[in-house]
Design an enzyme around this catalytic site. Structure first.
Site, short mmCIF file in Angstrom:
data_model
loop_
_atom_site.label_atom_id
_atom_site.label_comp_id
_atom_site.label_asym_id
_atom_site.label_seq_id
_atom_site.Cartn_x
_atom_site.Cartn_y
_atom_site.Cartn_z
N GLU A 166 -9.90 2.80 -4.65
CA GLU A 166 -9.65 4.10 -4.12
C GLU A 166 -8.44 4.55 -5.09
O GLU A 166 -7.42 5.28 -4.57
CB GLU A 166 -9.20 4.09 -2.77
CG GLU A 166 -10.56 3.86 -1.83
CD GLU A 166 -9.99 3.87 -0.39
OE1 GLU A 166 -10.81 3.83 0.63
OE2 GLU A 166 -8.78 3.70 -0.01
N HIS A 210 -2.90 3.32 -4.33
CA HIS A 210 -2.17 2.50 -3.38
C HIS A 210 -0.99 2.23 -3.68
O HIS A 210 -0.52 1.24 -3.20
CB HIS A 210 -3.12 1.48 -2.55
CG HIS A 210 -4.47 2.01 -1.95
ND1 HIS A 210 -4.47 2.82 -0.83
CD2 HIS A 210 -5.54 1.85 -2.33
CE1 HIS A 210 -5.66 3.22 -0.44
NE2 HIS A 210 -6.44 2.62 -1.40
N ASP A 234 0.86 -1.46 -0.03
CA ASP A 234 -0.20 0.00 -0.11
C ASP A 234 0.79 1.25 -0.02
O ASP A 234 2.06 1.21 0.23
CB ASP A 234 -0.94 -0.14 1.20
CG ASP A 234 -2.43 0.68 0.84
OD1 ASP A 234 -2.46 1.93 0.46
OD2 ASP A 234 -3.28 -0.04 1.22
#
Length: 768
Positions: free
Chosen positions: A332, A269, A202
């Site tokens: 995301e 990420h 991440d």
């Protein structure tokens, strides 16, 4: 012989005092998850140190299961049982056997029979035999005693409801040791969970050794924390798992019939990866490994060199993890960098792709094709549905509620239900002042147990695409493994029953009746279990008590289960203390301590205390102050993000530094004292940064302003904040208040600059 059929094991219940549900002696043993079918017969069988475990077939997995059972019994019950191979030399034995003719044909199913002559566990596959041994271990640990156990004669025919029974652990935001991960895997096995989703990359770190790209761990595995080296913060935070360690974890899990599914995030990420290899980023610049929680802007590039890098990484990942599924994230990924990059826009035009969301779909589709060529299946978060190139065999993990699962199932994709907030175990389990750090609101033990696993809108054919359920343990606010255990247990018990047992078996009172025994098993294994469901809340009407000097006190716990006992002399409650059945009317001052107990007298929760005097009634912890209107977002934060302490914890809204002190009798109140704390503002809010409320300040570093009645009310006090570069992290603010009468609420607002630190309230005290 008399036989009693108990389908799905629903307990007989009785209503006790104070409206709490208390179970009579349950007609089934305290098994979690509940078996599909259980028949209780007449007769008993005693297992003692002379009872052998007989391995009735030559399979290596049977030997492992027998050794696991013997080892766990010796550890938790002090009951060492000898292992034998071959046919039983005595009828009074525990027999474990892989048997192609076992009564339960379902995958992972088993049969368990206890007669006055002995015990037999049989299954048609290795996993089923192991799960039969798990159930037998639970039967052999019915209480906190040591040594021999007398068991009722019974037969169990059991198999799981879902094929995917999962738990995700985030090892990026905070890192766990190999031993800690094995400790969690062992508990998963004891709950018949079979999928460990391991989040390994991440923005905040890269945790898996990739030999072809050593910079991923030399640079990408480490970050420099805010205020590094001070107040318990390490000077450098991070770590990674070597390939040898990963093989050890995969083997440990496999021995317990758990598949490890790795997650390598893309296209977003990706900040830790491009911090190590900036040539694979969109901008070509090297960012630091992020110290901010939230959504960071860094994406992978979409050129051929970047895909070669990702494919080389996946080659090593696939060599380490035999799982059919490889998780690629997909969530995301804000598209600002792609939108601003001429080369990316040119690539879109060349491919005939009209939007950046469609480009992500193309990206995920290309990775899915690569995995498919290697005999693997892609699984990703529900954003992977946004494009048009999703491989037909891709599996969708629905986290933004259940809409993604519904859409995917209707498209013919397999799905795993893993929605926020219900199955996000980073949400706190309770709302008392001593709850650990985490995200609010509360996702209680009961809310996990009540989770509807198959969306009602799906037809029968579509519902077959629901592989199962999974809970997620995101660790932004869990620096130590004690935090992880506190977040997971006992909610894992609820998850396991939802994932394993038939839907018709689910019964909340029956589940609660079986849970105290399981809490004893945790104690025997030194698991840090949250007691939030059973912690006693001590409630009184503050203003009446202030006016009269007498408090009417109500005691309750979240689950509405157990017997509450209390003391008024400052001593700790025991199973012999007075039982609470109705509100108490007490003369001030008094100290009330209370705790919940199971029917056998064992404690369900640690005692909670409330001092009821004038000072106590005029003060409140900051964690009990509500948000001001306009934003429901709320976190419970530790003083420093990487310090391993569990307390203190502060309630913070990163969008608006405003909290409400409830209406309080203000007669004779002349001053306010606020114990305040300064916290790092390490949050990446992406497009939501515009929601952060900025207020004008009158002093260089801002102030804490107190308004009467509401946030638009008259200003009663304004207390300047100290210089954050020079002042202590914890400090006290004090101000006189104008004389007021009657009950008034207070609005407390920090006006500090929004590009500086966050400020929280530890405690507010009104003073005479």
């Amino acid at each position: 012989m008399t036989r009693r059929l108990i389908l799905f094991g629903c307990a007989i219940l009785a209503l006790g005092g104070a409206g709490f549900v208390r179970a009579a002696a349950p007609p089934v043993p305290a098994l979690l998850p509940l078996p599909a079918q259980l028949h209780v017969d007449a007769g008993r069988f005693t297992v003692d140190a002379r009872t052998p475990i007989v391995l009735a077939d030559d399979a290596a997995s049977t030997r492992r299961t027998g050794a696991w059972l013997a080892g766990l019994l010796a550890h938790t019950r002090g009951l060492p049982l000898p292992l034998q191979r071959g046919a039983a030399t005595t009828a009074r034995a525990i027999v474990l056997q892989r048997d192609p003719a076992a009564p339960v044909a379902d995958r992972e199913g088993y049969a368990l029979d206890i007669t006055p002559q002995g015990i037999r566990v049989s299954a048609r596959d290795d996993a089923g035999l192991f799960y039969g041994a798990v159930t037998l271990w639970q039967l052999l640990t019915p209480d906190a005693q040591q040594g021999a156990v007398e068991l009722p004669a019974l037969s169990i025919r059991d198999q799981p409801r879902f094929a995917w029974r999962g738990l995700m652990l985030d090892s990026v935001r905070h890192f766990q040791s190999v031993a800690e991960i094995e400790r969690l895997l062992e508990q998963m096995a004891q709950h018949k969970l079979n999928t460990f989703h391991w989040h390994l990359t991440d923005d905040q770190g890269w945790r898996i050794q990739i030999k072809r790209y050593p910079e991923l761990t030399r640079i990408g595995a480490w970050r420099t924390s805010p205020d590094a080296g001070h107040d318990g913060q390490p000077s450098r935070y991070g770590g990674y798992y070597t390939q040898a360690q990963i093989r050890r974890i995969v083997a440990y899990a496999a021995a317990r019939h758990i598949t490890v599914v790795p997650e390598i995030d893309m296209p977003g990420h990706a900040q830790a990866a491009v911090a190590a290899y900036p040539r694979f980023s969109v901008t070509g610049a090297r960012p630091p490994v992020s110290v901010d929680w939230g959504i960071n802007p860094y994406l992978y590039n979409v050129d051929d060199a970047t895909f070669t890098f990702i494919e080389n990484v996946l080659d090593e990942v696939m060599a380490l993890f035999p799982s059919t599924y490889i998780h690629v994230g997909g969530d995301e990924a804000i598209k600002d960098q792609w939108q601003a990059a001429p080369a990316v826009q040119a690539k879109m035009r060349a491919l005939g792709i009209a939007s950046e969301d469609a480009l992500q779909g193309w990206f995920i589709g290309r990775i899915g094709q690569y995995l498919d060529k290697h005999g693997r299946k892609l699984v990703g978060w529900d954003e992977i549905l946004d494009g048009d190139n999703l491989p037909a065999d891709a599996t969708v993990m629905s986290w933004r509620g259940t809409d993604g699962a519904i859409k995917a199932a209707m498209m013919g994709h397999d799905v795993v239900l893993s929605p926020a907030p219900q199955l996000y175990f980073d949400h706190v389990q309770g709302d008392l002042a001593d709850e650990y750090a985490g995200r609010l609101g509360v996702e209680s033990l009961q809310s996990v147990y009540a989770f509807p696993t198959v969306p009602a809108v799906l037809g029968a054919a579509q519902a077959k695409h629901v592989l199962g359920v999974q809970a997620n343990v995101w660790t932004e606010h869990m620096p130590a493994f004690a935090h992880v255990e506190h977040a997971v247990f006992p909610r894992l018990d609820a998850l396991s029953e939802v994932a394993w047992s038939p839907a018709t078996a689910l019964n909340w009172p029956g589940f609660l009746a079986r849970l105290p025994v399981q809490l004893g098993r945790y104690r025997a294994q030194h698991v840090n279990v949250a007691d939030s469901a059973f912690a006693v809340e001590i409630v009184t009407e503050r203003n009446v008590a202030l006016a009269t000097g007498r408090a009417t006190v109500a005691l309750a716990n979240q689950a509405g289960f157990g017997v509450i006992r209390y003391t008024l002399d400052g001593s700790a409650p025991t199973a012999d203390s007075p039982r609470y059945d109705a509100p108490l009317v007490l003369q001030l001052p008094v100290t009330v301590r209370a705790a919940s107990f199971a029917a056998d007298g064992s404690a369900l929760a640690a005692p909670r205390e409330r001092v009821l005097d004038r000072a106590g009634l005029l003060g409140l912890p900051g964690g009990l102050l509500a948000n001001c209107p306009g934003s429901d977002f709320r976190l419970r934060l530790q003083p420093m993000p990487d310090a391993p302490s569990t307390q203190p914890v502060y309630a913070v809204n990163v969008f608006d530094g405003c909290q409400l002190f409830p209406a309080t009798r203000m007669d004779e109140v002349a001053a306010i004292r606020v114990d305040a704390v300064r916290l790092p503002r390490n949050f990446a809010l992406a497009h939501e940064a515009k929601l952060v409320v900025s207020r004008p300040r009158a002093t260089p570093f801002g102030e804490l302003v107190v308004h009467a009645d509401s946030c638009a009310g008259v200003v009663l006090a304004s207390m300047p904040l100290p210089d954050p570069a020079r002042g202590a992290r914890r400090f006290t603010l004090q101000a006189e208040l104008p004389a007021q009468q009657g009950e008034r609420a207070l609005c407390l607002i920090y006006t500090a600059p929004t590009d500086g630190p966050l400020y929280a309230i530890d405690r507010v005290a009104l003073e005479p």
